[in-house]
Design a protein around this motif. Structure first.
Motif, short mmCIF file in Angstrom:
data_model
loop_
_atom_site.label_atom_id
_atom_site.label_comp_id
_atom_site.label_asym_id
_atom_site.label_seq_id
_atom_site.Cartn_x
_atom_site.Cartn_y
_atom_site.Cartn_z
N ASP A 155 0.86 -1.19 0.00
CA ASP A 155 0.00 0.00 0.00
C ASP A 155 0.89 1.24 0.00
OD1 ASP A 155 -1.83 2.00 0.30
OD2 ASP A 155 -2.57 1.36 2.26
N TYR A 156 0.96 1.92 -1.13
CA TYR A 156 1.78 3.12 -1.27
C TYR A 156 0.95 4.40 -1.17
CZ TYR A 156 5.43 0.00 -3.08
OH TYR A 156 6.36 -1.01 -3.23
N SER A 157 -0.27 4.30 -0.65
CA SER A 157 -1.18 5.44 -0.70
C SER A 157 -0.64 6.65 0.06
CB SER A 157 -2.55 5.04 -0.16
OG SER A 157 -2.45 4.55 1.17
N LYS A 158 -0.01 6.44 1.23
CA LYS A 158 0.51 7.57 1.98
C LYS A 158 1.65 8.25 1.22
CE LYS A 158 -0.75 6.04 6.63
NZ LYS A 158 -0.24 5.69 7.99
N MET A 159 2.54 7.44 0.63
CA MET A 159 3.65 8.00 -0.15
C MET A 159 3.13 8.74 -1.37
SD MET A 159 6.90 6.05 -1.86
CE MET A 159 5.93 5.32 -3.17
N GLU A 160 2.13 8.16 -2.04
CA GLU A 160 1.58 8.80 -3.23
C GLU A 160 0.88 10.11 -2.89
OE1 GLU A 160 -0.80 5.68 -4.76
OE2 GLU A 160 0.93 4.47 -5.36
N ALA A 161 0.24 10.16 -1.72
CA ALA A 161 -0.41 11.40 -1.30
C ALA A 161 0.62 12.51 -1.12
CB ALA A 161 -1.18 11.18 -0.01
N MET A 162 1.79 12.18 -0.58
CA MET A 162 2.84 13.18 -0.42
C MET A 162 3.37 13.63 -1.77
SD MET A 162 5.00 12.10 2.98
CE MET A 162 5.43 10.46 2.44
N TRP A 163 3.54 12.70 -2.72
CA TRP A 163 4.01 13.06 -4.05
C TRP A 163 3.00 13.96 -4.76
CZ3 TRP A 163 8.28 11.59 -7.19
CH2 TRP A 163 9.23 10.80 -6.54
N ASN A 164 1.71 13.63 -4.63
CA ASN A 164 0.67 14.37 -5.34
C ASN A 164 0.35 15.72 -4.70
OD1 ASN A 164 0.06 12.60 -7.51
ND2 ASN A 164 -1.04 11.25 -6.09
N HIS A 165 0.67 15.87 -3.42
CA HIS A 165 0.34 17.11 -2.71
C HIS A 165 1.55 17.61 -1.93
CE1 HIS A 165 -3.89 16.55 -3.73
NE2 HIS A 165 -3.76 15.29 -3.35
N PRO A 166 2.60 18.04 -2.64
CA PRO A 166 3.81 18.49 -1.94
C PRO A 166 3.59 19.74 -1.11
CG PRO A 166 3.93 19.04 -4.28
CD PRO A 166 2.73 18.15 -4.10
N GLU A 167 2.49 20.46 -1.37
CA GLU A 167 2.23 21.67 -0.60
C GLU A 167 1.67 21.38 0.79
OE1 GLU A 167 -1.71 20.50 -2.25
OE2 GLU A 167 0.37 20.46 -2.95
N LYS A 168 1.29 20.13 1.05
CA LYS A 168 0.70 19.77 2.34
C LYS A 168 1.76 19.16 3.25
CE LYS A 168 -4.01 18.97 0.65
NZ LYS A 168 -5.12 17.98 0.56
N ASP A 169 1.75 19.58 4.51
CA ASP A 169 2.66 19.05 5.51
C ASP A 169 2.19 17.66 5.91
OD1 ASP A 169 4.32 18.46 7.63
OD2 ASP A 169 4.20 20.47 8.50
N PRO A 170 2.98 16.61 5.70
CA PRO A 170 2.52 15.26 6.04
C PRO A 170 2.53 14.98 7.53
CG PRO A 170 4.77 15.19 5.24
CD PRO A 170 4.31 16.62 5.07
N LYS A 171 3.16 15.83 8.31
CA LYS A 171 3.23 15.59 9.75
C LYS A 171 1.91 15.98 10.41
CE LYS A 171 6.71 18.24 10.74
NZ LYS A 171 6.87 18.89 9.44
N SER A 172 1.56 15.30 11.47
CA SER A 172 0.38 15.64 12.24
C SER A 172 0.57 16.99 12.92
CB SER A 172 0.11 14.57 13.29
OG SER A 172 -0.91 14.98 14.18
N THR A 173 -0.49 17.78 12.99
CA THR A 173 -0.43 19.07 13.67
C THR A 173 -0.94 18.98 15.11
OG1 THR A 173 -2.62 19.67 12.82
CG2 THR A 173 -0.71 20.32 11.50
N ALA A 174 -1.26 17.78 15.56
CA ALA A 174 -1.77 17.61 16.92
C ALA A 174 -0.74 18.08 17.93
CB ALA A 174 -2.12 16.15 17.16
N GLY A 175 -1.15 18.94 18.84
CA GLY A 175 -0.28 19.44 19.88
C GLY A 175 0.59 20.61 19.48
N ASN A 176 0.51 21.03 18.22
CA ASN A 176 1.32 22.16 17.78
C ASN A 176 0.86 23.46 18.44
OD1 ASN A 176 2.69 20.46 16.14
ND2 ASN A 176 2.17 21.46 14.21
N ILE A 177 1.79 24.32 18.72
CA ILE A 177 1.51 25.67 19.23
C ILE A 177 1.97 26.65 18.16
CG2 ILE A 177 1.99 27.37 21.02
CD1 ILE A 177 2.57 25.02 22.91
N SER A 178 1.04 27.44 17.64
CA SER A 178 1.38 28.38 16.57
C SER A 178 1.58 29.77 17.15
CB SER A 178 0.27 28.43 15.51
OG SER A 178 0.13 27.17 14.89
N ILE A 179 2.58 30.46 16.67
CA ILE A 179 2.86 31.83 17.08
C ILE A 179 2.93 32.69 15.82
CG2 ILE A 179 4.53 33.39 18.15
CD1 ILE A 179 5.35 31.10 19.96
#
Length: 205
Positions: A155-179
């Motif tokens: 199953d290469y779906s996660k890898m293909e999603a990154m290739w098809n959408h390079p503008e999206k951050d593949p890391k989870s944003t859970a717990g992030n603090i934005s400033i």
């Protein structure tokens, strides 16, 4: 996992097979395969031990007749046995971002970034008369622990999603603090835009 890119697991080496002239003649960087097999095919890579193929690039092929064969873990029957166009240009693989060919319908170059893991060994063969240029990049491991040999059902779906959408951050944003901060500076001025005491890591800028 892009956040893990700076890290190689222990016992890993990044290596490559290439048609480059061993004598470093830049105008003679083709036709230097490892050896000729008993059926007159050119052996492009022959790797003992566990690892993963991460990149195959080649040119000089007749895409509809020359075949690429991949033998895994010492098996006599190749798990991949297709013409270059079947492997790189036909559905369903052709719709995936990690494989393809260049120069439109002329097919002057073929590439694959599809990971092909192997627990014991791998041999990659090019069948047919040709003047090949090629690179094969791979990781070798000092232990087969956690390595599952390629089956073609991955199953290469996660890898293909990154290739098809390079503008999206593949890391989870859970717990992030934005400033968010807006500062206007005059020539020669400086200002602190972030100051933090304690542990943590920068997820994005």
């Amino acid at each position: 996992d892009f956040s893990g890119l700076p890290y190689l697991k222990r016992g890993t080496q990044a290596l490559q097979y290439s048609s480059t002239d061993p004598k470093e003649d830049q105008f003679n960087d083709y036709s230097h395969w490892l050896y000729t097999d008993k059926d007159s095919s050119a052996v492009l890579a022959d790797i003992k031990g566990p690892g993963t193929i991460y990149r195959i690039w080649s040119t000089g092929n007749s895409g509809d007749t020359n075949r690429i064969k991949v033998y895994i873990d010492g098996e006599e029957k190749p798990r991949i046995d297709q013409t270059f166009n079947q492997f790189h240009n036909h559905k369903p693989l052709r719709d995936r971002p990690q494989v393809g060919s260049g120069a439109g319908n002329n097919y002057l170059a073929w590439w694959s970034y599809m990971p092909i893991s192997f627990a014991k060994s791998i041999k990659i063969v090019r069948e047919g008369n040709f003047r090949p240029f090629y690179n094969i990049t791979y990781h070798s491991y000092d232990s087969p622990e956690g390595v599952t040999s390629w089956t073609g059902r991955e199953d290469y779906s996660k890898m293909e999603a990154m290739w098809n959408h390079p503008e999206k951050d593949p890391k989870s944003t859970a717990g992030n603090i934005s400033i968010d901060k807006k500062i206007s500076l005059q020539p020669g001025q400086s200002a602190a835009i972030f100051d933090h005491n304690g542990s943590g890591y920068i997820a994005a800028l």
